[in-house]
Design an enzyme around this catalytic site. Structure first.
Site, PDB file in Angstrom:
ATOM      1  N   LYS A   1      50.041  25.544  74.488  1.00  0.00           N
ATOM      2  CA  LYS A   1      51.078  26.151  74.525  1.00  0.00           C
ATOM      3  C   LYS A   1      52.025  24.412  75.153  1.00  0.00           C
ATOM      4  CE  LYS A   1      55.191  28.634  75.841  1.00  0.00           C
ATOM      5  NZ  LYS A   1      55.726  30.173  77.427  1.00  0.00           N
ATOM      6  N   ASP A   2      51.053  23.577  76.188  1.00  0.00           N
ATOM      7  CA  ASP A   2      51.434  22.614  76.389  1.00  0.00           C
ATOM      8  C   ASP A   2      50.893  20.772  75.441  1.00  0.00           C
ATOM      9  OD1 ASP A   2      51.994  23.301  78.981  1.00  0.00           O
ATOM     10  OD2 ASP A   2      49.671  23.346  80.258  1.00  0.00           O
TER      11      ASP A   2
ATOM     12  N   HIS B   1      45.705  25.910  92.555  1.00  0.00           N
ATOM     13  CA  HIS B   1      44.699  26.434  92.036  1.00  0.00           C
ATOM     14  C   HIS B   1      43.659  27.303  92.742  1.00  0.00           C
ATOM     15  CE1 HIS B   1      42.797  25.078  87.757  1.00  0.00           C
ATOM     16  NE2 HIS B   1      44.410  24.241  88.054  1.00  0.00           N
TER      17      HIS B   1
ATOM     18  N   SER C   1      49.431  30.209  89.939  1.00  0.00           N
ATOM     19  CA  SER C   1      50.725  29.772  89.368  1.00  0.00           C
ATOM     20  C   SER C   1      51.100  31.330  90.007  1.00  0.00           C
ATOM     21  CB  SER C   1      50.394  29.224  88.410  1.00  0.00           C
ATOM     22  OG  SER C   1      50.376  27.997  87.910  1.00  0.00           O
TER      23      SER C   1
ATOM     24  N   GLU D   1      68.876   2.539  89.927  1.00  0.00           N
ATOM     25  CA  GLU D   1      68.966   2.967  89.240  1.00  0.00           C
ATOM     26  C   GLU D   1      69.286   4.477  88.636  1.00  0.00           C
ATOM     27  OE1 GLU D   1      66.138   1.602  85.918  1.00  0.00           O
ATOM     28  OE2 GLU D   1      68.266   1.311  86.652  1.00  0.00           O
TER      29      GLU D   1
END
Length: 428
Positions: free
Chosen positions: A245-246, A217, A221, A289
């Site tokens: 959108k998220d 922030h 971005s 894994e």
């Protein structure tokens, strides 16, 4: 307004009273409401939010499991079976937690891939990227310790093999291994230590995630074009555009997560881990894994133990220096056609390492892992520095809005959402 109170703009009287004394609502509105974000995000930008959702799921289910788990070599395996069979909805919580680790790594690997492709590690976001690598390392440590807790065959022997790697460190290696084990072999003190650290580290991850988001922030971005917004016409407020959108991404993600949990809960696990740990019986093929397999393949690519450990660690450490290894002024690989092709080959190479890591340490798999390991490091240490100097990049767009809206950017048809104060742009 009384002296010392925050000048809150919240209309709800209860929230306003709270916000005047503790401006949490104002902070959320500033950072997740009106916060300006580039208007051209694609769905790859959903995976940061998905990672946060996954982290919360893992912490919530982990706390529940800890209430019913016994960290003792004599009871650990049976306590996990009791969770599965006798605790109300214990099977569901355990399957969510177990598969949540795999889903977490899938999300984070895609998140890292997006950062590599679009150059999100470049200035001014170097520290943001480095904090992300720290989160990745903490995730790996947490997942490894969590895999030991069921105390099955693969848990025990995986812990034995991986902790023994530290003995390759000159002088201090054996001492480090002894401290990790709490004795002279993987036993009850080891299980207790791993349980404590497995419970603690997710909260450390939360702290680093907070720093990661704070750094995001501050710098803002990145975006698919890799160019900075040049004004309000290039941005949108985070809410409602990207919250919606998220939300779409979260719904799809949870649907995939639920399908894995309810229809194939053991698909990504190893059957040997449903056998109680036995120090006297070595499994035919010890594998970690799946999300550790690329680095396990790099480890086995070198016959020398110390060399393998250094290469495996170097595969992560090289990411810290990526902002300085990539010498190109252009961020996004959209505009670097040759590097883009090599990066896509590097992506295929990473999948091949994952496949080879699950195979026995014999030919031709050892040779394939050696070739793939060389290409893995060559991309970061040779290709990126060289291409930054010699590759001719394609021409960058003038602005985000011009690339998104074309000649109509900022011209007629009403204001661009989130850009009320923007000046009209010249006609293309």
């Amino acid at each position: 307004m009384a002296s010392g109170l925050h000048d809150s703009q919240v209309t709800n009287p209860v929230l306003r009273w709270i916000d005047q004394r503790l401006p949490v609502v104002t902070m959320i509105q500033k950072e997740y409401g009106v916060f300006p974000t580039p208007r051209n995000f694609n769905y790859f930008w959903n995976f940061g939010a998905l990672a946060m959702i996954n982290l919360m799921i893992m912490i919530a289910t982990g706390i529940f499991l800890a209430m019913n788990y016994t960290p003792h070599t004599a009871y650990a395996f049976d306590s996990v079976e009791r969770i599965m069979r006798d605790v109300n909805f214990g099977w569901l919580i355990r399957y969510v937690h177990m598969n949540g680790a795999s889903m977490f790594f899938i999300v984070v690997y895609i998140h890292i891939w997006r950062g590599l492709y679009y150059g999100s590690y470049k200035a001014p976001r170097e520290l943001l990227w480095m904090l992300g690598v720290v989160i990745f390392l903490l995730m790996m440590a947490t997942a490894f310790m969590g895999y030991v807790l069921p105390w099955g065959q693969m848990s025990f022997w995986g812990a034995t093999v991986i902790t023994n790697l530290f003995s390759a460190i000159p002088v201090v290696g054996p001492t480090i291994v002894t401290y990790l084990w709490g004795g002279f072999s993987v036993d009850n003190p080891t299980l207790n230590r791993f349980f404590s650290l497995h419970y603690l580290l997710p909260f450390v991850i939360v702290g680093v995630v907070f720093l990661h988001v704070a750094a995001l922030h501050i710098t803002g971005s990145n975006n698919p074009l890799g160019i900075e917004p040049k004004g309000p016409q290039d941005t949108l407020p985070f809410h409602p555009y990207y919250t919606i959108k998220d939300s779409v991404g979260i719904v799809v993600y949870l649907a995939v997560f639920a399908a894995l949990v309810f229809f194939a809960p053991n698909y990504l696990g190893h059957p040997d881990n449903y056998i109680p740990a036995n120090p006297l019986v070595t499994p035919a093929h010890i594998v970690p894994e799946w999300y550790f397999l690329p680095f396990y393949a790099i480890l086995r690519a070198v016959p020398d133990k110390l060399g393998g450990v250094l290469l495996m660690g170097g595969a992560i450490v090289v990411l810290f220096f990526l902002p300085w290894l990539d010498t190109s002024k252009v961020r996004s690989l959209r505009f670097r056609p040759i590097t883009r092709i090599i990066f896509l080959l590097w992506t295929v190479n990473f999948f091949v390492l994952t496949w080879v890591g699950a195979k026995p340490a014999e030919q031709p798999y050892v040779l394939i892992s050696q070739i793939c390991t060389m290409f893995y490091f060559a991309y970061f240490l040779v290709v990126l520095p060289a291409m930054g100097r010699f590759e001719v990049a394609m021409k960058l767009p003038e602005s985000i809005s011009r690339a998104v809206l074309g000649a109509k950017a900022g011209l007629g048809g009403g204001p661009i959402p989130g850009a009320a104060a923007a000046k009209p742009m010249e006609k293309a």
